[in-house]
Design an enzyme around this catalytic site. Structure first.
Site, short mmCIF file in Angstrom:
data_model
loop_
_atom_site.label_atom_id
_atom_site.label_comp_id
_atom_site.label_asym_id
_atom_site.label_seq_id
_atom_site.Cartn_x
_atom_site.Cartn_y
_atom_site.Cartn_z
N ASP A 30 11.39 10.01 -24.91
CA ASP A 30 12.64 10.43 -25.52
C ASP A 30 13.13 11.71 -24.82
O ASP A 30 12.36 12.60 -24.53
CB ASP A 30 12.43 10.69 -27.02
CG ASP A 30 13.73 10.78 -27.78
OD1 ASP A 30 14.01 9.87 -28.58
OD2 ASP A 30 14.48 11.77 -27.58
N GLY A 93 20.12 7.05 -40.02
CA GLY A 93 20.11 8.04 -38.95
C GLY A 93 20.10 7.46 -37.55
O GLY A 93 19.91 8.19 -36.57
N HIS A 100 15.09 0.23 -31.36
CA HIS A 100 14.05 1.04 -30.74
C HIS A 100 13.08 1.55 -31.78
O HIS A 100 13.46 1.89 -32.90
CB HIS A 100 14.62 2.20 -29.92
CG HIS A 100 15.61 3.05 -30.67
ND1 HIS A 100 16.91 2.64 -30.88
CD2 HIS A 100 15.50 4.27 -31.24
CE1 HIS A 100 17.55 3.59 -31.56
NE2 HIS A 100 16.71 4.58 -31.80
P1 5GP Z 1 17.85 7.12 -33.19
O1 5GP Z 1 18.46 8.30 -33.91
O2 5GP Z 1 18.91 6.12 -32.78
O3 5GP Z 1 16.72 6.51 -33.94
O4 5GP Z 1 17.20 7.68 -31.89
C1 5GP Z 1 17.81 7.71 -30.65
C2 5GP Z 1 16.91 8.50 -29.75
O5 5GP Z 1 17.27 8.23 -28.41
C3 5GP Z 1 17.03 10.02 -29.93
O6 5GP Z 1 15.74 10.52 -30.26
C4 5GP Z 1 17.54 10.51 -28.58
O7 5GP Z 1 16.95 11.74 -28.21
C5 5GP Z 1 17.15 9.39 -27.64
N1 5GP Z 1 18.05 9.19 -26.51
C6 5GP Z 1 19.40 9.00 -26.57
N2 5GP Z 1 19.91 8.80 -25.34
C7 5GP Z 1 18.85 8.84 -24.48
C8 5GP Z 1 18.75 8.70 -23.05
O8 5GP Z 1 19.72 8.49 -22.33
N3 5GP Z 1 17.50 8.83 -22.52
C9 5GP Z 1 16.39 9.06 -23.29
N4 5GP Z 1 15.21 9.15 -22.65
N5 5GP Z 1 16.45 9.19 -24.63
C10 5GP Z 1 17.66 9.09 -25.22
#
Ligand code: 5GP
Ligand code: ZN
Length: 116
Positions: A30, A93, A100
């Protein structure tokens, strides 16, 4: 899906620190870690969220968890324990609309799930 950031990571159109990949899943660090180990395990197939997963995706959903298990063993964080997290939709959230699983570990993790 061309405007999906995680599909772009699957297609290697944007870089990511990939720790595991097979024919169905990709796992990468992440970019904003909230734990010493913070890996995202995604399906190569574009599925918006658990809400949109179908019966045909059953094995693939299991694959996400078993991949997290393998990575936790490889990174030697499994004995201490870790957390698996899937956010679903805005209320859960979820910020990236491509399914994922978060693998969080490497430290004792607190609970901080509050309504906002
Ligand atoms: P969610 O809130 O959708 O469960 O988590 C999305 C996660 O994706 C977040 O923890 C954010 O830091 C991560 N994230 C978003 N865009 C990218 C990216 O382009 N590369 C990486 N490695 N992580 C990402
Ligand atoms: Zn996608």
């Amino acid at each position: 899906m061309s405007d999906c950031i995680f599909c772009k990571i699957v297609d290697k159109e944007i870089p990511a620190d990939i720790v595991f990949e097979d024919d169905q899943v990709v796992a990468f660090k992440d970019r904003n870690p909230i734990a010493p180990v913070h890996i995202l395990i995604i399906s190569k197939k574009h599925i918006l969220s658990v809400r949109e997963a179908t019966k045909e995706d059953t094995l693939l959903m299991g694959r996400l968890i078993m991949t997290a298990k393998k990575i936790s063993d490889d990174l030697k964080i499994s004995k201490k324990g870790y957390k698996l997290l899937i956010r679903v939709g805005k209320g859960g959230g979820q910020e990236v609309d491509h399914i994922h699983l978060h693998l969080l570990g490497g430290a004792r993790l607190s609970e901080n799930i509050h309504p906002i």
